[in-house]
Design a protein around this motif. Structure first.
Motif, PDB file in Angstrom:
ATOM      1  N   LYS A  45      27.230   4.425 -26.642  1.00 37.49           N
ATOM      2  CA  LYS A  45      26.431   5.339 -25.529  1.00 37.49           C
ATOM      3  C   LYS A  45      27.713   6.180 -24.599  1.00 37.49           C
ATOM      4  O   LYS A  45      28.719   5.170 -24.260  1.00 37.49           O
ATOM      5  CB  LYS A  45      25.904   4.579 -23.848  1.00 37.49           C
ATOM      6  N   ASP A  46      27.483   7.651 -25.062  1.00 37.70           N
ATOM      7  CA  ASP A  46      28.990   8.172 -24.967  1.00 37.70           C
ATOM      8  C   ASP A  46      29.288   8.950 -23.448  1.00 37.70           C
ATOM      9  O   ASP A  46      29.221   8.791 -23.285  1.00 37.70           O
ATOM     10  CB  ASP A  46      28.466   9.517 -25.802  1.00 37.70           C
ATOM     11  N   GLU A  47      27.544   8.359 -22.921  1.00 35.06           N
ATOM     12  CA  GLU A  47      27.714   8.352 -21.024  1.00 35.06           C
ATOM     13  C   GLU A  47      28.850   6.738 -20.845  1.00 35.06           C
ATOM     14  O   GLU A  47      28.771   7.062 -19.010  1.00 35.06           O
ATOM     15  CB  GLU A  47      26.156   9.016 -20.388  1.00 35.06           C
ATOM     16  N   VAL A  48      28.824   6.503 -20.920  1.00 35.19           N
ATOM     17  CA  VAL A  48      29.299   5.054 -20.625  1.00 35.19           C
ATOM     18  C   VAL A  48      30.709   4.830 -21.991  1.00 35.19           C
ATOM     19  O   VAL A  48      31.819   5.142 -20.969  1.00 35.19           O
ATOM     20  CB  VAL A  48      28.797   3.528 -20.801  1.00 35.19           C
ATOM     21  N   ASN A  49      31.094   4.935 -23.317  1.00 37.32           N
ATOM     22  CA  ASN A  49      32.339   5.118 -23.370  1.00 37.32           C
ATOM     23  C   ASN A  49      33.120   6.348 -23.433  1.00 37.32           C
ATOM     24  O   ASN A  49      32.706   7.375 -23.986  1.00 37.32           O
ATOM     25  CB  ASN A  49      31.664   4.545 -25.168  1.00 37.32           C
ATOM     26  N   ASP A  50      34.267   5.995 -22.756  1.00 38.57           N
ATOM     27  CA  ASP A  50      35.185   7.621 -22.461  1.00 38.57           C
ATOM     28  C   ASP A  50      36.506   6.682 -22.817  1.00 38.57           C
ATOM     29  O   ASP A  50      37.580   7.196 -22.700  1.00 38.57           O
ATOM     30  CB  ASP A  50      35.395   7.085 -21.784  1.00 38.57           C
ATOM     31  N   ARG A  51      36.377   6.039 -23.886  1.00 44.55           N
ATOM     32  CA  ARG A  51      37.854   5.718 -24.715  1.00 44.55           C
ATOM     33  C   ARG A  51      37.997   6.611 -25.937  1.00 44.55           C
ATOM     34  O   ARG A  51      37.437   7.464 -26.148  1.00 44.55           O
ATOM     35  CB  ARG A  51      37.131   4.386 -25.883  1.00 44.55           C
ATOM     36  N   THR A  52      39.906   6.275 -25.858  1.00 47.13           N
ATOM     37  CA  THR A  52      40.223   8.062 -26.380  1.00 47.13           C
ATOM     38  C   THR A  52      40.567   6.535 -28.842  1.00 47.13           C
ATOM     39  O   THR A  52      41.769   7.473 -28.867  1.00 47.13           O
ATOM     40  CB  THR A  52      41.258   8.075 -25.751  1.00 47.13           C
ATOM     41  N   ASP A  53      40.650   5.304 -28.901  1.00 43.98           N
ATOM     42  CA  ASP A  53      41.188   5.009 -29.838  1.00 43.98           C
ATOM     43  C   ASP A  53      39.883   5.327 -30.527  1.00 43.98           C
ATOM     44  O   ASP A  53      38.685   6.111 -30.441  1.00 43.98           O
ATOM     45  CB  ASP A  53      41.088   3.500 -29.358  1.00 43.98           C
ATOM     46  N   LYS A  54      40.467   3.682 -31.663  1.00 39.75           N
ATOM     47  CA  LYS A  54      39.380   4.887 -32.876  1.00 39.75           C
ATOM     48  C   LYS A  54      37.544   4.387 -32.460  1.00 39.75           C
ATOM     49  O   LYS A  54      36.605   4.258 -33.505  1.00 39.75           O
ATOM     50  CB  LYS A  54      39.250   3.668 -34.221  1.00 39.75           C
ATOM     51  N   TYR A  55      37.487   3.169 -31.486  1.00 44.63           N
ATOM     52  CA  TYR A  55      35.935   2.928 -30.308  1.00 44.63           C
ATOM     53  C   TYR A  55      35.764   3.854 -30.053  1.00 44.63           C
ATOM     54  O   TYR A  55      34.686   3.622 -29.131  1.00 44.63           O
ATOM     55  CB  TYR A  55      36.459   1.486 -29.979  1.00 44.63           C
TER      56      TYR A  55
END
Length: 379
Positions: free
Chosen positions: A202-212
């Motif tokens: 979910k993009d409103e939770v996942n704020d990563r900048t790596d390949k995940y």
């Protein structure tokens, strides 16, 4: 299986009840399409399944019926609440065996749902006060269960490092292998309701900048790595997955849930999964139903395997979903919890017991667990 369908108009005929027709699920021959949905019951002391679960699951078993266990932890970091079962130690595996045997003795097909809660966790129940892990370090607002327990009493939350993710993937792989050792017919990967895999998607939770993180493909990378590892370990014919692209449970929302659901449905085809189990948009959060214009039909058409739906279904709308080919199987949670003989009641169009939400998570081996009456007990 056939029975008399009672219609509101004057038409009454001996016709097949869609929910009670046979279905071939891979190598499994189901006698009906009423599935026991995975339901948290929190009655596994110290995360070890207990003997009272033998009666609970066997009560809800019919010959040729499919049952899915309550969510079962894949590692010591996976559990966020007290008394949830796990399957990562030898003791836990051995404890599951008599429960599985009881279901098989009555002819049931039994799948173990495996999960990691991620940030939906309370540090009071974590080993040594460790911080829960997730794709992010953004904490949740309090999530209170019906028994008053705060699921998210976590002053700190730790973002998984990129090189730590393969270990979590391997935890799912080992748990799947353990489930087969315990005798289960297969496993269901829990990728729904705001828990760890859903947090990554979910993009409103996942704020990563790596390949995940970032793109849809990147956000789905971790769940699909779990799928691949589990399939390689036990075989695709024993693997299903549960997804809830439209759900906002545990503050896990996505800005484009239809695109997310379609991408996952299409991606799963590569692995030839046995089934995909999706939550209807009308069930926005646990315990809540609402009118919703969205539909799982595009995902149903995109996925090549068996499609299971859940989300507050009753007898009539379950029958319609099967009759209209919107789903192959219907998963029932609360109604199956409160009615251990639910397929029989559907066959007879009999009244249903009302479930008691106050005892869903009561740590009692009988109350609200194995004491719901069967139809013959009420006549």
């Amino acid at each position: 299986m056939e029975g008399k369908v009672q219609r509101k108009n004057d038409v009454s005929a001996e016709t097949p009840i869609p929910l009670l027709t046979p279905y071939t699920l891979g190598k499994f021959q189901l006698s009906h399409r009423v599935v026991l949905a995975p339901l948290a019951r929190q009655r596994s002391w110290n995360h070890v399944p207990q003997p009272h679960a033998i009666l609970y699951y066997s009560q809800r078993t019919t010959k040729g019926g499919l049952l899915i266990t309550e969510a079962t932890g894949v590692s010591y970091t996976a559990q966020g609440c007290p008394n949830e079962p796990s399957i990562w130690t030898k003791e836990q595996v051995e404890a599951w065996k008599p429960i599985v045997d009881a279901v098989h003795a009555k002819g049931g097909i039994f799948f173990c749902q495996i999960w990691h809660e991620g940030r939906v966790a309370n540090t009071d129940f974590w080993p040594n006060g460790l911080a829960p892990i997730s794709c992010t370090d953004k904490p949740l607002t309090p999530q209170i269960q019906s028994n008053g327990i705060n699921l998210t009493q976590s002053p700190t939350l730790r973002r998984l490092k990129t090189d730590e993710i393969p270990q979590v993937v391997d935890d799912f792989r080992v748990a799947a292998r353990n489930a087969i050792e315990a005798g289960f017919d297969g496993i269901e990967i829990h990728g729904a309701y705001g828990f760890l895999l859903d947090q990554f998607m979910k993009d409103e939770v996942n704020d990563r900048t790596d390949k995940y993180g970032g793109s849809l493909e990147n956000r789905c990378r971790f769940p699909l790595e779990v799928v691949e590892a589990v399939v390689n370990e036990i075989g695709a014919d024993k693997v299903g997955i549960r997804l809830s692209p439209y759900s906002s449970s545990a503050e896990a929302r996505d800005s484009n849930p239809k695109a997310l659901g379609l991408y996952m449905a299409e991606s799963l085809n590569k692995y030839r999964l046995l089934y995909c189990h999706m939550l209807e948009p009308k069930r926005e959060t646990v315990g809540e139903k609402c009118d919703c214009p969205h539909s799982l039909l595009p995902m149903r058409k995109a996925f090549n395997g068996t499609f299971i739906v859940a989300g507050g279904y009753g007898r009539e709308d379950g029958n319609r979903a099967v009759a209209e080919d919107r789903a192959d199987l219907i998963a029932y949670g609360r109604w199956f919890l409160g009615n251990p003989d639910l397929p029989k009641r559907f066959a007879l169009n009999a009244p249903l017991n009302k479930y008691n939400e106050e005892t869903f998570y009561t740590p009692d081996p009988v109350l609200g667990y194995t004491d719901y009456p069967f139809l013959e007990d009420t006549e």
